[in-house]
Write a protein that holds these residues in place. Structure first.
Motif, PDB file in Angstrom:
ATOM      1  N   PRO A 207       1.830   3.014  -5.836  1.00 40.40           N
ATOM      2  CA  PRO A 207       0.621   2.771  -6.450  1.00 40.40           C
ATOM      3  C   PRO A 207      -0.479   1.759  -5.904  1.00 40.40           C
ATOM      4  O   PRO A 207      -0.186   0.988  -5.107  1.00 40.40           O
ATOM      5  CB  PRO A 207       0.885   1.800  -7.791  1.00 40.40           C
ATOM      6  CG  PRO A 207       2.316   0.992  -7.354  1.00 40.40           C
ATOM      7  CD  PRO A 207       2.998   1.764  -6.126  1.00 40.40           C
ATOM      8  N   HIS A 208      -1.672   2.137  -6.358  1.00 34.35           N
ATOM      9  CA  HIS A 208      -2.849   1.160  -6.176  1.00 34.35           C
ATOM     10  C   HIS A 208      -2.506  -0.042  -6.733  1.00 34.35           C
ATOM     11  O   HIS A 208      -2.742   0.002  -8.111  1.00 34.35           O
ATOM     12  CB  HIS A 208      -4.168   1.988  -6.207  1.00 34.35           C
ATOM     13  CG  HIS A 208      -5.346   1.196  -5.771  1.00 34.35           C
ATOM     14  ND1 HIS A 208      -6.571   1.652  -6.368  1.00 34.35           N
ATOM     15  CD2 HIS A 208      -5.460  -0.135  -5.500  1.00 34.35           C
ATOM     16  CE1 HIS A 208      -7.492   0.744  -5.904  1.00 34.35           C
ATOM     17  NE2 HIS A 208      -6.829  -0.248  -5.334  1.00 34.35           N
ATOM     18  N   TYR A 209      -2.445  -1.264  -6.069  1.00 32.90           N
ATOM     19  CA  TYR A 209      -2.180  -2.441  -6.832  1.00 32.90           C
ATOM     20  C   TYR A 209      -2.542  -3.531  -5.954  1.00 32.90           C
ATOM     21  O   TYR A 209      -1.666  -3.697  -4.808  1.00 32.90           O
ATOM     22  CB  TYR A 209      -0.571  -2.291  -7.418  1.00 32.90           C
ATOM     23  CG  TYR A 209      -0.303  -3.281  -8.394  1.00 32.90           C
ATOM     24  CD1 TYR A 209      -1.111  -3.956  -9.292  1.00 32.90           C
ATOM     25  CD2 TYR A 209       0.936  -3.827  -8.242  1.00 32.90           C
ATOM     26  CE1 TYR A 209      -0.556  -4.898 -10.031  1.00 32.90           C
ATOM     27  CE2 TYR A 209       1.543  -4.672  -9.082  1.00 32.90           C
ATOM     28  CZ  TYR A 209       0.887  -5.406  -9.937  1.00 32.90           C
ATOM     29  OH  TYR A 209       1.144  -6.519 -10.938  1.00 32.90           O
TER      30      TYR A 209
ATOM     31  N   ALA B 195       9.033  -3.925  -4.553  1.00 29.40           N
ATOM     32  CA  ALA B 195       9.864  -4.105  -3.553  1.00 29.40           C
ATOM     33  C   ALA B 195       9.316  -4.575  -2.204  1.00 29.40           C
ATOM     34  O   ALA B 195       9.672  -5.427  -1.487  1.00 29.40           O
ATOM     35  CB  ALA B 195      10.770  -2.805  -3.234  1.00 29.40           C
ATOM     36  N   ALA B 196       7.992  -4.069  -1.804  1.00 32.45           N
ATOM     37  CA  ALA B 196       7.511  -4.246  -0.512  1.00 32.45           C
ATOM     38  C   ALA B 196       6.035  -3.882  -0.569  1.00 32.45           C
ATOM     39  O   ALA B 196       5.831  -2.508  -0.419  1.00 32.45           O
ATOM     40  CB  ALA B 196       8.206  -3.558   0.493  1.00 32.45           C
ATOM     41  N   PRO B 197       4.990  -4.642  -0.471  1.00 35.99           N
ATOM     42  CA  PRO B 197       3.623  -4.327  -0.441  1.00 35.99           C
ATOM     43  C   PRO B 197       3.454  -3.560   1.051  1.00 35.99           C
ATOM     44  O   PRO B 197       4.078  -3.834   1.769  1.00 35.99           O
ATOM     45  CB  PRO B 197       2.896  -5.542  -0.409  1.00 35.99           C
ATOM     46  CG  PRO B 197       3.864  -6.641  -1.052  1.00 35.99           C
ATOM     47  CD  PRO B 197       5.327  -6.131  -0.688  1.00 35.99           C
ATOM     48  N   ILE B 198       2.433  -2.668   1.084  1.00 37.99           N
ATOM     49  CA  ILE B 198       2.159  -2.174   2.205  1.00 37.99           C
ATOM     50  C   ILE B 198       0.968  -2.808   2.838  1.00 37.99           C
ATOM     51  O   ILE B 198      -0.055  -3.070   2.034  1.00 37.99           O
ATOM     52  CB  ILE B 198       1.563  -0.774   2.176  1.00 37.99           C
ATOM     53  CG1 ILE B 198       2.911   0.131   1.498  1.00 37.99           C
ATOM     54  CG2 ILE B 198       1.203  -0.169   3.422  1.00 37.99           C
ATOM     55  CD1 ILE B 198       2.498   1.545   1.199  1.00 37.99           C
TER      56      ILE B 198
ATOM     57  N   TYR C 230       0.007   0.399  -2.226  1.00 33.96           N
ATOM     58  CA  TYR C 230      -1.001   0.372  -1.262  1.00 33.96           C
ATOM     59  C   TYR C 230      -2.323  -0.453  -1.796  1.00 33.96           C
ATOM     60  O   TYR C 230      -2.361  -0.939  -2.723  1.00 33.96           O
ATOM     61  CB  TYR C 230      -1.202   1.666  -0.959  1.00 33.96           C
ATOM     62  CG  TYR C 230      -1.956   2.683  -2.037  1.00 33.96           C
ATOM     63  CD1 TYR C 230      -3.313   2.691  -1.969  1.00 33.96           C
ATOM     64  CD2 TYR C 230      -1.248   3.456  -2.902  1.00 33.96           C
ATOM     65  CE1 TYR C 230      -4.145   3.654  -2.717  1.00 33.96           C
ATOM     66  CE2 TYR C 230      -1.966   4.297  -3.801  1.00 33.96           C
ATOM     67  CZ  TYR C 230      -3.413   4.409  -3.838  1.00 33.96           C
ATOM     68  OH  TYR C 230      -4.099   5.240  -4.579  1.00 33.96           O
ATOM     69  N   TYR C 231      -3.242  -0.461  -0.624  1.00 29.49           N
ATOM     70  CA  TYR C 231      -4.267  -1.229  -0.840  1.00 29.49           C
ATOM     71  C   TYR C 231      -4.000  -2.751  -1.083  1.00 29.49           C
ATOM     72  O   TYR C 231      -4.746  -3.358  -2.101  1.00 29.49           O
ATOM     73  CB  TYR C 231      -5.387  -0.772  -1.963  1.00 29.49           C
ATOM     74  CG  TYR C 231      -6.234   0.476  -1.252  1.00 29.49           C
ATOM     75  CD1 TYR C 231      -6.355   0.626  -0.020  1.00 29.49           C
ATOM     76  CD2 TYR C 231      -6.794   1.343  -2.369  1.00 29.49           C
ATOM     77  CE1 TYR C 231      -7.225   1.696   0.500  1.00 29.49           C
ATOM     78  CE2 TYR C 231      -7.533   2.408  -1.809  1.00 29.49           C
ATOM     79  CZ  TYR C 231      -7.664   2.523  -0.490  1.00 29.49           C
ATOM     80  OH  TYR C 231      -8.503   3.786  -0.053  1.00 29.49           O
TER      81      TYR C 231
ATOM     82  N   VAL D 218      -0.496 -15.309   0.897  1.00 33.20           N
ATOM     83  CA  VAL D 218      -0.487 -15.764  -0.655  1.00 33.20           C
ATOM     84  C   VAL D 218      -0.400 -14.561  -1.548  1.00 33.20           C
ATOM     85  O   VAL D 218       0.113 -14.361  -2.551  1.00 33.20           O
ATOM     86  CB  VAL D 218      -1.443 -16.891  -1.004  1.00 33.20           C
ATOM     87  CG1 VAL D 218      -1.445 -17.247  -2.293  1.00 33.20           C
ATOM     88  CG2 VAL D 218      -1.069 -18.261  -0.168  1.00 33.20           C
ATOM     89  N   ALA D 219      -1.577 -13.669  -1.180  1.00 31.54           N
ATOM     90  CA  ALA D 219      -1.847 -12.460  -1.953  1.00 31.54           C
ATOM     91  C   ALA D 219      -0.783 -11.378  -1.918  1.00 31.54           C
ATOM     92  O   ALA D 219      -0.496 -10.765  -3.053  1.00 31.54           O
ATOM     93  CB  ALA D 219      -3.115 -11.671  -1.415  1.00 31.54           C
ATOM     94  N   LEU D 220      -0.129 -11.520  -0.730  1.00 29.93           N
ATOM     95  CA  LEU D 220       0.923 -10.342  -0.684  1.00 29.93           C
ATOM     96  C   LEU D 220       2.219 -10.989  -1.429  1.00 29.93           C
ATOM     97  O   LEU D 220       3.182 -10.389  -2.280  1.00 29.93           O
ATOM     98  CB  LEU D 220       1.572 -10.113   0.542  1.00 29.93           C
ATOM     99  CG  LEU D 220       0.438  -9.494   1.541  1.00 29.93           C
ATOM    100  CD1 LEU D 220       0.705  -9.347   3.167  1.00 29.93           C
ATOM    101  CD2 LEU D 220       0.393  -7.813   0.979  1.00 29.93           C
TER     102      LEU D 220
END
Length: 314
Positions: free
Chosen positions: A182-184, A278-281, A210-211, A266-268
């Motif tokens: 998702p875009h999140y 599970a894992a941001p891109i 993503y993003y 911090v944002a991630l």
């Protein structure tokens, strides 16, 4: 050593940061891309995200550039089995939509460019409501059954349609989505939170947002009057004009200073702490941009810090 995270109900285990491949063959040439891929994997990273359409939007490109770069790197390094490779179908100019023919022909082309005989995680890039759930899942199941794809996932899909896909797979005993892209991020929460997140949670899907850094805004480098040299500067800079963007930046400033961490980390870390994630891109054009991204595996925010960011981003 950063521990790997299980990807939904699949047997795939991934590093808590997926390396975005959108820049490969676009703002990063092959040599730069190889350096970034080498540094990411040397640090323990194993989850590479790309799509067959990357980067058809750039002058002179026709799509498939990112996959080609990654395929050349895998061949040069001989490390295919060490990497969880995710790509997407449905947006390439030659294979638009999700008809069974587009899905299967798109997969064959991706396999050719990636120089591999299997894709670990195969996403439907955008839903195609003109094609039935039965046809889409049927085509994806054929790819899984043939061994060309290990697990399937969805991106850019409505909660209602996602539920339909899951129900059909369960009813027919066919391949079932294990993840959702998702875009999140901290300045775009309603693109995932709510009914879409609820479907993912109930179904045990892993979210791979993503993003994740809002086109670079959440790195903290965008400030009033600052000029940023980036192909995405216009999109990222617009968040400075919103009250939410300024509140989020202030909260990131405080926590980053307190923890001695980069804003991006911090944002991630906030994203990584959210239910289902599970894992941001995130993507890196240069090796120098990587450490702040990779550090998400080692930064666990306190409840108070997560709450402060959640409040600022409301």
């Amino acid at each position: 050593m950063t521990s790997l995270r299980k990807l939904g109900s699949s047997d795939l285990e991934v590093f808590p940061l997926a390396l975005g491949g959108n820049v490969f063959g676009w703002t990063a040439d092959e040599a730069q891309s190889f350096s970034v891929l080498d540094a990411y994997t040397a640090a323990g990273g194993n989850f590479i995200d790309t799509a067959d359409v990357y980067s058809a939007w750039a002058d002179g490109n026709k799509g498939g550039e990112s996959e080609t770069v990654i395929g050349n790197w895998l061949a040069a390094r001989g490390n295919r089995s060490d990497v969880v490779l995710a790509t997407k179908v449905g947006a390439h100019p030659q294979y638009k939509g999700l008809s069974p023919n587009a899905i299967k022909a798109g997969a064959e082309e991706s396999l050719r460019r990636l120089r591999t005989d299997y894709i670990d995680l195969y996403y439907t890039h955008y839903d195609d409501p003109s094609v039935s759930v039965e046809e889409i899942i049927g085509a994806l199941d054929d790819l899984v059954t043939s061994g060309k794809v290990r697990a399937i996932a969805a991106s850019n899909v409505s909660p209602e349609r996602l539920q339909e896909f899951l129900d059909f797979s369960d009813r027919e005993g066919l391949a079932r989505y294990v993840a959702l892209q998702p875009h999140y991020n901290l300045v775009s929460r309603d693109t995932y939170e709510g009914s879409l997140q609820e479907v993912a949670s109930r179904a045990g899907l892993a979210a791979v947002p993503y993003y994740a850094l809002a086109s670079g805004f959440l790195t903290g480098k965008y400030r009033p009057g600052a000029q940023v040299d980036s192909a995405r500067a216009a999109g990222a800079g617009k968040h400075l004009e919103t009250e939410r963007g300024r509140r989020v930046l202030a909260a990131l400033d405080a926590i980053a200073k307190d923890r001695g961490a980069e804003h991006a980390t911090v944002a991630l870390a906030w994203l990584a702490a959210q239910p289902t994630v599970a894992a941001p891109i995130a993507s890196a054009r240069t090796v120098e941009q990587l450490p702040a991204l990779l550090a998400v595996g080692d930064l666990e925010l306190t409840e108070a810090e997560v709450s402060a960011l959640t409040e600022a981003s409301a």
